[in-house]
Design an enzyme around this catalytic site. Sequence first.
Site, PDB file in Angstrom:
ATOM      1  N   HIS A 117       0.814  -1.205   0.000  1.00  0.00           N
ATOM      2  CA  HIS A 117       0.000   0.000   0.000  1.00  0.00           C
ATOM      3  C   HIS A 117       0.853   1.263   0.000  1.00  0.00           C
ATOM      4  CE1 HIS A 117      -2.647   2.983   2.324  1.00  0.00           C
ATOM      5  NE2 HIS A 117      -3.132   2.943   1.107  1.00  0.00           N
ATOM      6  N   HIS A 136      -1.206   1.627   8.067  1.00  0.00           N
ATOM      7  CA  HIS A 136      -2.646   1.680   7.821  1.00  0.00           C
ATOM      8  C   HIS A 136      -3.325   0.360   8.152  1.00  0.00           C
ATOM      9  CE1 HIS A 136      -0.983   4.952   5.281  1.00  0.00           C
ATOM     10  NE2 HIS A 136      -1.958   5.596   5.876  1.00  0.00           N
TER      11      HIS A 136
END
Length: 187
Positions: A117, A136
């Site tokens: 990501h 995250h």
Amino acid sequence: MQTLLSGNLWEDYMSRCTKLVDVGRRQFLRGGSVAAAGLATAAVLPAAQAKAAPANAQVDYPSNRLANVADLTVNEPMDIEYPDADSPGALIKLGQAVEGGAGPDGDIVAFSTLCPHKGWLLAYNSADSTYNCPGHFSRFDVEAGGQQVWGHATQNLPQFTLRVDDKGDIFAEGASDLIFGRPSNVL
């Protein structure tokens, strides 16, 4: 959206969207025809000759010795660098055979430890065999080929293709997906 873009900008935007949709359709149809051909081939070949197809994004990097089977401890990742020093990864002996596993017990796997990501360095959780992102909170299941099970990431964790020779030396020979921070899987 059209009220924010006027005239030529709107037409350019729509033209690009249409091209993306067309590419997506072609990709889908190409995948369907490859799958159909694979099924037809599997029906013709004896079961002993049938092999699983590699991942779509499989890239063959130069072969690189990572460790020896004797160097590994069950459920304790060993830090590695593959395909080069700018790409941290981990080699793990899971203690039970898994799909894509290498070695005499089919339980050795290796992954990039950069979150796909945003590139955060992942931490291994031995309690549930997952890599977890502190940025995250994406989670990746190493027993299921690095499949994403939670979070913001939009792809699975890149898994390295492994080969174990007759002396127990473990070699990495490719990656299943794009390694974070690289525009392509080439050195």
